[in-house]
Design a protein around this motif. Structure first.
Motif, PDB file in Angstrom:
ATOM      1  N   LEU A  38      28.513 -60.380 -14.790  1.00  0.00           N
ATOM      2  CA  LEU A  38      28.367 -61.814 -14.533  1.00  0.00           C
ATOM      3  C   LEU A  38      26.923 -62.234 -14.314  1.00  0.00           C
ATOM      4  CD1 LEU A  38      31.375 -62.060 -12.091  1.00  0.00           C
ATOM      5  CD2 LEU A  38      31.221 -63.273 -14.262  1.00  0.00           C
ATOM      6  N   SER A  39      25.993 -61.326 -14.469  1.00  0.00           N
ATOM      7  CA  SER A  39      24.597 -61.606 -14.164  1.00  0.00           C
ATOM      8  C   SER A  39      24.093 -62.822 -14.935  1.00  0.00           C
ATOM      9  CB  SER A  39      23.729 -60.388 -14.510  1.00  0.00           C
ATOM     10  OG  SER A  39      22.381 -60.660 -14.291  1.00  0.00           O
ATOM     11  N   GLY A  40      23.482 -63.757 -14.200  1.00  0.00           N
ATOM     12  CA  GLY A  40      22.911 -64.946 -14.820  1.00  0.00           C
ATOM     13  C   GLY A  40      23.878 -66.065 -15.082  1.00  0.00           C
ATOM     14  N   ALA A  41      25.176 -65.855 -14.851  1.00  0.00           N
ATOM     15  CA  ALA A  41      26.166 -66.902 -15.136  1.00  0.00           C
ATOM     16  C   ALA A  41      26.172 -67.928 -14.012  1.00  0.00           C
ATOM     17  CB  ALA A  41      27.552 -66.283 -15.285  1.00  0.00           C
ATOM     18  N   ARG A  42      26.252 -69.193 -14.376  1.00  0.00           N
ATOM     19  CA  ARG A  42      26.333 -70.278 -13.408  1.00  0.00           C
ATOM     20  C   ARG A  42      27.576 -71.113 -13.691  1.00  0.00           C
ATOM     21  NH1 ARG A  42      21.836 -71.405 -10.353  1.00  0.00           N
ATOM     22  NH2 ARG A  42      19.927 -70.304 -10.897  1.00  0.00           N
ATOM     23  N   ASP A  43      28.221 -71.575 -12.626  1.00  0.00           N
ATOM     24  CA  ASP A  43      29.381 -72.460 -12.745  1.00  0.00           C
ATOM     25  C   ASP A  43      30.490 -71.851 -13.600  1.00  0.00           C
ATOM     26  OD1 ASP A  43      28.017 -74.413 -11.241  1.00  0.00           O
ATOM     27  OD2 ASP A  43      26.992 -75.110 -13.055  1.00  0.00           O
ATOM     28  N   LEU A  44      30.625 -70.545 -13.550  1.00  0.00           N
ATOM     29  CA  LEU A  44      31.669 -69.860 -14.314  1.00  0.00           C
ATOM     30  C   LEU A  44      32.785 -69.443 -13.373  1.00  0.00           C
ATOM     31  CD1 LEU A  44      32.704 -68.649 -16.957  1.00  0.00           C
ATOM     32  CD2 LEU A  44      31.352 -66.587 -16.451  1.00  0.00           C
ATOM     33  N   PRO A  45      33.974 -69.984 -13.527  1.00  0.00           N
ATOM     34  CA  PRO A  45      35.084 -69.594 -12.641  1.00  0.00           C
ATOM     35  C   PRO A  45      35.404 -68.107 -12.772  1.00  0.00           C
ATOM     36  CG  PRO A  45      35.622 -71.597 -13.861  1.00  0.00           C
ATOM     37  CD  PRO A  45      34.371 -71.035 -14.480  1.00  0.00           C
ATOM     38  N   VAL A  46      35.604 -67.471 -11.633  1.00  0.00           N
ATOM     39  CA  VAL A  46      35.948 -66.055 -11.581  1.00  0.00           C
ATOM     40  C   VAL A  46      37.174 -65.900 -10.694  1.00  0.00           C
ATOM     41  CG1 VAL A  46      35.174 -63.729 -10.980  1.00  0.00           C
ATOM     42  CG2 VAL A  46      33.519 -65.418 -11.831  1.00  0.00           C
ATOM     43  N   THR A  47      38.181 -65.211 -11.184  1.00  0.00           N
ATOM     44  CA  THR A  47      39.363 -64.934 -10.382  1.00  0.00           C
ATOM     45  C   THR A  47      39.525 -63.428 -10.249  1.00  0.00           C
ATOM     46  OG1 THR A  47      40.942 -64.825 -12.225  1.00  0.00           O
ATOM     47  CG2 THR A  47      40.478 -67.001 -11.306  1.00  0.00           C
ATOM     48  N   VAL A  48      40.275 -63.020  -9.227  1.00  0.00           N
ATOM     49  CA  VAL A  48      40.443 -61.600  -8.962  1.00  0.00           C
ATOM     50  C   VAL A  48      41.923 -61.252  -8.959  1.00  0.00           C
ATOM     51  CG1 VAL A  48      40.486 -61.895  -6.452  1.00  0.00           C
ATOM     52  CG2 VAL A  48      39.790 -59.706  -7.414  1.00  0.00           C
ATOM     53  N   VAL A  49      42.239 -60.082  -9.493  1.00  0.00           N
ATOM     54  CA  VAL A  49      43.583 -59.519  -9.414  1.00  0.00           C
ATOM     55  C   VAL A  49      43.468 -58.214  -8.625  1.00  0.00           C
ATOM     56  CG1 VAL A  49      44.366 -60.593 -11.552  1.00  0.00           C
ATOM     57  CG2 VAL A  49      43.324 -58.310 -11.624  1.00  0.00           C
ATOM     58  N   PRO A  50      44.541 -57.764  -7.996  1.00  0.00           N
ATOM     59  CA  PRO A  50      44.425 -56.621  -7.084  1.00  0.00           C
ATOM     60  C   PRO A  50      43.985 -55.317  -7.723  1.00  0.00           C
ATOM     61  CG  PRO A  50      46.440 -57.852  -6.648  1.00  0.00           C
ATOM     62  CD  PRO A  50      45.872 -58.385  -7.921  1.00  0.00           C
ATOM     63  N   THR A  51      44.528 -54.992  -8.914  1.00  0.00           N
ATOM     64  CA  THR A  51      44.276 -53.665  -9.467  1.00  0.00           C
ATOM     65  C   THR A  51      43.942 -53.713 -10.943  1.00  0.00           C
ATOM     66  OG1 THR A  51      46.597 -53.270 -10.051  1.00  0.00           O
ATOM     67  CG2 THR A  51      45.900 -52.658  -7.807  1.00  0.00           C
ATOM     68  N   ALA A  52      43.146 -52.724 -11.373  1.00  0.00           N
ATOM     69  CA  ALA A  52      42.823 -52.589 -12.788  1.00  0.00           C
ATOM     70  C   ALA A  52      44.046 -52.176 -13.601  1.00  0.00           C
ATOM     71  CB  ALA A  52      41.694 -51.574 -12.969  1.00  0.00           C
ATOM     72  N   SER A  53      44.954 -51.428 -12.983  1.00  0.00           N
ATOM     73  CA  SER A  53      46.169 -51.032 -13.703  1.00  0.00           C
ATOM     74  C   SER A  53      47.063 -52.247 -13.959  1.00  0.00           C
ATOM     75  CB  SER A  53      46.929 -49.964 -12.917  1.00  0.00           C
ATOM     76  OG  SER A  53      47.294 -50.449 -11.632  1.00  0.00           O
ATOM     77  N   GLY A  54      47.135 -53.152 -12.996  1.00  0.00           N
ATOM     78  CA  GLY A  54      47.929 -54.352 -13.195  1.00  0.00           C
ATOM     79  C   GLY A  54      47.369 -55.235 -14.286  1.00  0.00           C
ATOM     80  N   LEU A  55      46.045 -55.423 -14.304  1.00  0.00           N
ATOM     81  CA  LEU A  55      45.428 -56.219 -15.363  1.00  0.00           C
ATOM     82  C   LEU A  55      45.545 -55.516 -16.704  1.00  0.00           C
ATOM     83  CD1 LEU A  55      43.815 -58.717 -16.157  1.00  0.00           C
ATOM     84  CD2 LEU A  55      41.715 -57.522 -15.490  1.00  0.00           C
ATOM     85  N   GLY A  56      45.435 -54.190 -16.689  1.00  0.00           N
ATOM     86  CA  GLY A  56      45.544 -53.451 -17.939  1.00  0.00           C
ATOM     87  C   GLY A  56      46.896 -53.597 -18.600  1.00  0.00           C
ATOM     88  N   ALA A  57      47.955 -53.756 -17.792  1.00  0.00           N
ATOM     89  CA  ALA A  57      49.299 -53.891 -18.359  1.00  0.00           C
ATOM     90  C   ALA A  57      49.402 -55.087 -19.285  1.00  0.00           C
ATOM     91  CB  ALA A  57      50.321 -54.009 -17.228  1.00  0.00           C
ATOM     92  N   ALA A  58      48.631 -56.134 -19.032  1.00  0.00           N
ATOM     93  CA  ALA A  58      48.670 -57.313 -19.895  1.00  0.00           C
ATOM     94  C   ALA A  58      48.070 -57.029 -21.266  1.00  0.00           C
ATOM     95  CB  ALA A  58      47.923 -58.473 -19.231  1.00  0.00           C
ATOM     96  N   PHE A  59      47.284 -55.957 -21.362  1.00  0.00           N
ATOM     97  CA  PHE A  59      46.641 -55.587 -22.623  1.00  0.00           C
ATOM     98  C   PHE A  59      47.231 -54.313 -23.221  1.00  0.00           C
ATOM     99  CE2 PHE A  59      43.593 -58.113 -20.284  1.00  0.00           C
ATOM    100  CZ  PHE A  59      43.043 -58.953 -21.256  1.00  0.00           C
ATOM    101  N   GLY A  60      48.269 -53.763 -22.587  1.00  0.00           N
ATOM    102  CA  GLY A  60      48.839 -52.515 -23.060  1.00  0.00           C
ATOM    103  C   GLY A  60      47.935 -51.329 -22.832  1.00  0.00           C
ATOM    104  N   ARG A  61      47.128 -51.391 -21.762  1.00  0.00           N
ATOM    105  CA  ARG A  61      46.192 -50.314 -21.452  1.00  0.00           C
ATOM    106  C   ARG A  61      46.471 -49.788 -20.044  1.00  0.00           C
ATOM    107  NH1 ARG A  61      40.212 -52.018 -23.805  1.00  0.00           N
ATOM    108  NH2 ARG A  61      40.906 -52.736 -25.878  1.00  0.00           N
ATOM    109  N   ASP A  62      45.904 -48.598 -19.785  1.00  0.00           N
ATOM    110  CA  ASP A  62      46.096 -48.020 -18.459  1.00  0.00           C
ATOM    111  C   ASP A  62      45.385 -48.829 -17.384  1.00  0.00           C
ATOM    112  OD1 ASP A  62      47.661 -45.988 -19.461  1.00  0.00           O
ATOM    113  OD2 ASP A  62      45.977 -44.584 -19.695  1.00  0.00           O
TER     114      ASP A  62
END
Length: 239
Positions: free
Chosen positions: A168-192
């Motif tokens: 995110l270096s240098g980004a301004r006014d960019l919305p950022v959200t967080v999810v608890p785990t990388a495994s949970g986010l990966g499931a949306a992409f079919g990845r570990d």
């Protein structure tokens, strides 16, 4: 289903006039607020946009059911999307008062709501993937951030803090959200696991952000970059 039952107090004196009684407005909420742009929280009595709240309904057998899409039939019981508000409603009779009768509350109601909101977030991410509106991985997300294509950045809370700042270096006014785990986010992409994702501007990004803000309120999680921004370690904006 097991749960605790709560009963509306029987020794409560009802006034002859509705004026000044915070619970007397419940009847009007059904006809007015369920059709209007705002909803009244059954605990705080504050009117808020429905996107910032959680709707509950009572099943025919008296069970409190989270209605995260706000589409189930029946009289809605609205709560601000905050952990303390839900806990107050669960322990101090707000559901029974709003339902005007005995109700059964699932002992893990808060976790049920959190899990439901997470599923809704991942469903939106899955829709965005199929529509070609989201990418994942450090290099691709960084490319979208630098090129101004990213309308929303999603990061896993258990990813490397330094790497999350670098993407995110240098980004301004960019919305950022967080999810608890990388495994949970990966499931949306079919990845570990996936630590970084970026979504294009548009309706799907807006929907993901709404669900993530409700989840943050219920789970007590803070913006992933608020502390970093206030400390001046990177130039970016969060939710």
């Amino acid at each position: 289903m097991t749960g605790r039952a709560e009963t509306r107090p029987t020794n409560r004196r009802r006034p002859t006039s509705e004026q000044g009684d915070p619970n007397a407005e419940d009847a009007g909420d059904t006809e007015q607020e369920e059709r209007g742009p705002l909803r009244r929280c059954a605990v705080t009595r504050v009117r808020l946009p429905k996107e910032e709240m959680i709707r509950f309904v009572i099943s025919p057998d008296g069970v409190v059911i989270p209605d995260l899409s706000a589409r189930l039939p029946g009289r809605g019981i609205w709560l601000s999307a905050r952990a303390d508000v839900l806990e107050t409603a669960r322990t101090r009779g707000a559901f029974a008062r709003a339902a005007r009768g005995r109700v059964v509350i699932h002992p893990d109601l808060t976790h049920l709501v959190e899990d439901g909101l997470l599923r809704r977030m991942m469903d939106v991410a899955g829709l965005a993937r199929r529509a070609g509106q989201i990418v994942c991985g450090f290099a691709k997300v960084r490319e979208w951030v630098v090129g101004g294509r990213a309308g929303l950045v999603i990061q896993a809370a258990d990813g490397s803090p330094d790497e999350r700042k670098r993407v995110l270096s240098g980004a301004r006014d960019l919305p950022v959200t967080v999810v608890p785990t990388a495994s949970g986010l990966g499931a949306a992409f079919g990845r570990d696991h996936v630590v970084h994702a970026a979504m294009l501007h548009g309706e799907l990004a807006r929907r993901f952000r709404i669900e993530s803000e409700r989840f943050a309120g219920l789970s007590g999680r803070t913006s992933p970059n608020s502390a970093e921004r206030s400390a001046g370690r990177c130039e970016q904006a969060g939710t």
